[in-house]
Scaffold this motif. Structure first.
Motif, short mmCIF file in Angstrom:
data_model
loop_
_atom_site.label_atom_id
_atom_site.label_comp_id
_atom_site.label_asym_id
_atom_site.label_seq_id
_atom_site.Cartn_x
_atom_site.Cartn_y
_atom_site.Cartn_z
N UNK A 41 0.82 -1.20 0.00
CA UNK A 41 0.00 0.00 0.00
C UNK A 41 0.86 1.26 0.00
N UNK A 42 1.85 1.31 0.88
CA UNK A 42 2.73 2.48 0.94
C UNK A 42 3.55 2.62 -0.33
N UNK A 43 3.98 1.50 -0.89
CA UNK A 43 4.78 1.55 -2.11
C UNK A 43 3.96 2.13 -3.26
N UNK A 44 2.73 1.66 -3.39
CA UNK A 44 1.89 2.17 -4.48
C UNK A 44 1.55 3.64 -4.28
N UNK A 45 1.32 4.03 -3.04
CA UNK A 45 0.93 5.42 -2.78
C UNK A 45 2.11 6.38 -2.85
N UNK A 46 3.29 5.95 -2.36
CA UNK A 46 4.41 6.87 -2.23
C UNK A 46 5.41 6.81 -3.39
N UNK A 47 5.41 5.70 -4.13
CA UNK A 47 6.37 5.56 -5.24
C UNK A 47 5.65 5.48 -6.58
N UNK A 48 4.74 4.53 -6.73
CA UNK A 48 4.14 4.31 -8.05
C UNK A 48 3.17 5.41 -8.44
N UNK A 49 2.26 5.80 -7.55
CA UNK A 49 1.26 6.80 -7.93
C UNK A 49 1.88 8.14 -8.31
N UNK A 50 2.90 8.63 -7.57
CA UNK A 50 3.55 9.88 -8.01
C UNK A 50 4.17 9.77 -9.40
N UNK A 51 4.70 8.59 -9.74
CA UNK A 51 5.24 8.40 -11.10
C UNK A 51 4.12 8.52 -12.12
N UNK A 52 3.01 7.81 -11.88
CA UNK A 52 1.90 7.83 -12.82
C UNK A 52 1.34 9.24 -12.97
N UNK A 53 1.20 9.95 -11.84
CA UNK A 53 0.64 11.30 -11.89
C UNK A 53 1.55 12.24 -12.67
N UNK A 54 2.87 12.12 -12.45
CA UNK A 54 3.80 13.03 -13.12
C UNK A 54 3.88 12.74 -14.62
N UNK A 55 3.71 11.47 -15.01
CA UNK A 55 3.84 11.10 -16.42
C UNK A 55 2.55 11.31 -17.20
N UNK A 56 1.42 11.39 -16.49
CA UNK A 56 0.12 11.41 -17.16
C UNK A 56 -0.01 12.49 -18.24
#
Length: 417
Positions: A226-241
């Motif tokens: 949960x923390x990995x997806x919220x703190x690492x993966x989601x910021x990547x997806x948001x920045x690349x969108x």
């Protein structure tokens, strides 16, 4: 959204019950050793058509991004490292046999020593090309950090969220000192670089346009999915969108840290290791790294809770020093060293690895011999630098031709006569 942990945990492999190893080599013309973007000449399916992945029993062949690169990997989880080096070597020889008919050969080491990516880079044009094109649009893949970096990846499994937390803590501690075993990229564009692991120096900057993609290369201190997806993966997806409107890159493999969680297959993939001059060296390193990681997860020298307190900034400082000086790096952080049972004050990274190798010997003869060369004679990068010293221009081509011979013959590089 990725599948929930409970779904993938039911059929997952527990810590250190299996392993995945991937090694990348560049294809070069056999006389000039210039890069040859002809991977699709050997990556062919049963109908003879270009394919991004071809299975050859226990080993699969594939391509990633650049048309001059071939990746060999375990075809699914391997239950142990026993016999892996021989399987990889046999596949290297099979590919070289095919390439030899068209005037080409595989070259080891992590960077081509005189490639000019802005002139010579060619993206893989077949299957999966839409992903590579998406990366190219955003990051411009005609740089060394995309086009000229061959590595060895080690995949380690976990079955539960708790196992993930232990494994991620252990791997974060190991990442800073891995280039002390694996550095093999001291030369770039016919120049001796300030970094024995120049691949990593370029790699850590290849996604500077979107800093969230690679972060500090050393992953953040997060220890649940949960923390990995919220703190690492989601910021990547948001920045690349905004730059990836179709969402082609909205996958966990878009994460470019030095170790990435692959929740779709419940593994952590270690990506900071330069490829070596023959498969036995890579497999030996992977086995030693897995053994040390296992000891860390079993709290041999420090508790998991203590390991999880390791600050990313401090780990990054050690990592950057090791990128520069590899095995000769002096490590002065006593708290870091304590995680590996070193209590005798400062030490070099080589001294630390020697201590660990003594505690966790690699017993299979070809692997043990290859590891002994690294620990006693230095990283491949150091051996290349020593051989080129004072005779750079006259020896550059012969050194890399010798590396090609080492790969074909399955032996360590010991310099030139």
């Amino acid at each position: 959204m990725l599948a929930e942990s409970t779904e993938s945990e039911s059929n997952s492999i527990s810590l250190f019950e299996a392993f995945g190893v991937e090694v990348e080599y560049m294809i070069v013309h056999d006389t000039s050793l210039d890069v040859a973007p002809i991977a699709d000449q050997v990556l062919r399916d049963e109908e003879g058509q270009p394919s991004e992945e071809v299975e050859h029993g226990d080993i699969a062949w594939s391509n990633e991004l650049a048309a001059h690169v071939v990746e060999l990997k375990t075809n699914g989880p391997a239950p142990s490292f026993a016999g892996l080096a021989q399987k990889f070597q046999a596949n290297v020889n099979e590919i070289n046999s095919s390439l030899g008919q068209i005037g080409a050969v595989l070259m080891p080491s992590a960077m081509h020593p005189w490639m000019r990516p802005e002139l010579e880079m060619k993206l893989w044009p077949h299957g999966y090309n839409e992903v590579y094109e998406a990366f190219n649009v955003i990051f411009n893949c005609t740089g060394h950090g995309w086009a000229n970096l061959q590595s060895c990846h080690l995949n380690l499994p976990f079955a539960t969220d708790e196992e993930f937390g232990r494994l991620h803590a252990a791997i974060r501690l190991l990442l800073p000192i891995l280039p002390a075993l694996t550095a093999s990229s001291p030369v770039c564009e016919r120049q001796m670089t300030p970094h024995l692991d120049h691949r990593l120096e370029t790699y850590r900057h290849n996604a500077d346009r979107i800093p969230q993609v690679a972060g500090h290369v050393i992953p953040e201190a997060v220890f649940t999915r949960k923390d990995y997806e919220e703190q690492i993966l989601q910021p990547i997806y948001d920045a690349m969108a905004p730059l990836d409107l179709p969402g082609v890159l909205r996958h966990e493999w878009a994460n470019s840290r030095g170790a990435i969680a692959r929740f779709m297959r419940n593994t952590i993939e270690i990506r900071v290791m330069d490829v070596q001059e023959h498969p036995a060296a890579d497999v030996a390193i992977c086995q030693l790294v897995a053994n040390v990681a296992k000891a860390l997860t079993e709290e041999k020298w420090s508790s998991t809770s203590h390991q999880q307190l390791a600050e990313t900034k401090r780990l990054k400082e050690i990592f950057l020093n090791v990128i520069d000086d590899a095995d000769e790096t002096v490590i002065v952080d006593p708290d870091y060293l304590q995680h590996f049972g070193w209590t005798e004050g400062t030490c070099t990274a080589n001294q630390l690895w020697r201590s660990l190798a003594d505690q966790f010997p690699v017993e299979e003869t070809p692997l043990a011999d290859a590891l002994q060369v690294i620990l006693e004679e230095g990283t491949l990068a150091h051996r290349i630098v020593r051989t080129l010293h004072g005779k750079f221009e006259s020896r550059l081509l012969p050194v890399y031709r010798e590396l090609c011979s080492c790969l074909q013959e399955g032996r360590s590089f010991r310099g030139l006569d």
